[in-house]
Scaffold this motif. Structure first.
Motif, PDB file in Angstrom:
ATOM      1  N   GLY A 108       0.807  -1.219   0.000  1.00 27.45           N
ATOM      2  CA  GLY A 108       0.000   0.000   0.000  1.00 27.45           C
ATOM      3  C   GLY A 108       0.832   1.257   0.000  1.00 27.45           C
ATOM      4  O   GLY A 108       0.435   2.268   0.582  1.00 27.45           O
TER       5      GLY A 108
ATOM      6  N   TYR B  16      -3.435  -5.232   1.162  1.00 22.39           N
ATOM      7  CA  TYR B  16      -2.709  -5.930   2.226  1.00 22.39           C
ATOM      8  C   TYR B  16      -1.352  -5.263   2.377  1.00 22.39           C
ATOM      9  O   TYR B  16      -0.563  -5.205   1.426  1.00 22.39           O
TER      10      TYR B  16
ATOM     11  N   GLU C 151      -4.692   5.163   7.744  1.00 25.70           N
ATOM     12  CA  GLU C 151      -6.081   4.719   7.664  1.00 25.70           C
ATOM     13  C   GLU C 151      -6.955   5.768   6.980  1.00 25.70           C
ATOM     14  O   GLU C 151      -7.993   5.437   6.407  1.00 25.70           O
TER      15      GLU C 151
ATOM     16  N   LEU D  14      -7.560   5.024   3.309  1.00 27.34           N
ATOM     17  CA  LEU D  14      -8.555   3.973   3.089  1.00 27.34           C
ATOM     18  C   LEU D  14      -9.965   4.515   3.264  1.00 27.34           C
ATOM     19  O   LEU D  14     -10.861   4.226   2.468  1.00 27.34           O
TER      20      LEU D  14
ATOM     21  N   ARG E 119      -9.267  -2.960   3.790  1.00 31.04           N
ATOM     22  CA  ARG E 119      -7.947  -3.474   4.152  1.00 31.04           C
ATOM     23  C   ARG E 119      -8.076  -4.917   4.601  1.00 31.04           C
ATOM     24  O   ARG E 119      -9.011  -5.281   5.310  1.00 31.04           O
TER      25      ARG E 119
END
Length: 320
Positions: free
Chosen positions: A153, A174, A181, A184, A191
């Motif tokens: 990521g 992954y 965070e 995301l 995730r």
């Protein structure tokens, strides 16, 4: 006059923009004029004496070479991956090393998506067939709604996730080292904390991790066996991440639908390599970062990185 060695073949395309930055600080420039990647012996011959810094591409810089480049105190990577540089030995010798982070992630991400379309719709095979006078059709798959598992990521993995989301795919990342965070949440990206579970559920797996002893053959016999027979593997990172013998067996045995890579364990590969004989395997010549925009950014950033390091670091102390 102290010298700087520049090894990347494409660097010279932007010499008018960046060479003056080097020359105005009093350095002489040594270019790679071979038209290919330099060997270890050639690097030692060029940089063994009087070279303070190196802008390096994929040319090898193991510890034995660094020890023989006695005046080098700074190395600037023309790109991201630094697995061709012995970073531990560089640190031991007091040599500063930086990569061109943020220069090529967009280009590599776009190439990954391009490879995905190419293998999902059999585009290279179909084009070649038409040019040979045939008018046949190979059934492909839609990408909309498919789960794409991003192994890694970092900057490139995130850019692929954003583009996949725009295509109507379901990106899942992954990365045990991912701490952002907010990314995301902002993009609605899921995730997964277990690699095996990601491999089991994904329709596409795209690799975006560096090559290290821990990631060698990350995709091998066992992990390929976890993937769906209908799944596609994309690798724009490093060839060593994939066990190529195991990949061949998976593709020919029906355990995997297709694979497309921009990298190989040995580049260029032997023309007779069995993977290259498969229509379900695509390989491009490590061109993910080879766009006008990315090359210009890499040339500029790697030059500034090297000059900054040379201005920050003292001359290297010789032991003999």
């Amino acid at each position: 006059m102290t010298k700087i060695l520049i090894t990347p073949k494409s660097f010279a395309n932007y010499k008018e923009a960046v060479y003056p930055l080097i020359l105005e600080q009093g350095y002489e420039i040594i270019e790679n004029t071979t038209g290919r990647t330099l060997t270890e012996a050639e690097i030692v011959e060029l940089a063994g004496e009087g070279v303070a810094g190196i802008i390096i591409g994929v040319d090898p810089l193991p510890g034995s070479v660094l020890e023989q480049c006695r005046d080098v105190r700074a190395i600037s990577k023309y790109g991201m991956g630094m697995d061709n540089i012995d970073l531990d030995k560089a640190k031991e010798l007091g040599i500063g090393v930086r990569n061109a982070a943020g220069s090529n992630h967009i280009s590599v991400a776009e190439h990954a998506i391009g490879l995905l379309f190419a293998i999902a719709r059999h585009i290279p095979h179909n084009v070649a067939s038409v040019k040979q006078g045939h008018w046949e059709r190979a059934m492909g798959i839609e990408l909309t709604g498919k789960i794409i598992g991003l192994v890694g990521g970092g900057q490139i993995g995130r850019e692929v996730a954003i583009r996949a989301k725009g295509l109507g795919m379901q990106p899942v990342i992954y990365d045990p080292f991912l701490r952002d965070e907010s990314f995301l949440e902002a993009h609605g990206i899921r995730r997964e904390h277990d690699l095996d579970r990601l491999l089991e559920q994904a329709d596409v797996i795209s690799l975006h991790v560096p090559y290290t002893p821990e990631t060698k053959h990350l995709i091998g016999e066992r992990t390929l066996g976890l993937m769906k027979p209908s799944a596609i593997l994309i690798n724009t990172s490093r060839g060593e991440l994939v066990d190529e013998d195991a990949l061949y067996r998976a593709l020919t045995g029906g355990a995997l639908a297709g694979a497309a890579q921009d990298v190989f364990s040995v580049e260029p590969p032997d023309g007779g390599h069995p993977l290259l004989q498969l229509d379900r395997f695509l390989l491009t010549s490590h061109t993910g970062a080879f766009t006008r925009e990315a090359v210009a950014r890499m040339a500029t950033l790697s030059t500034h990185n090297l000059l900054d390091l040379l201005n920050e670091l003292p001359a290297r102390t010789r032991t003999s």
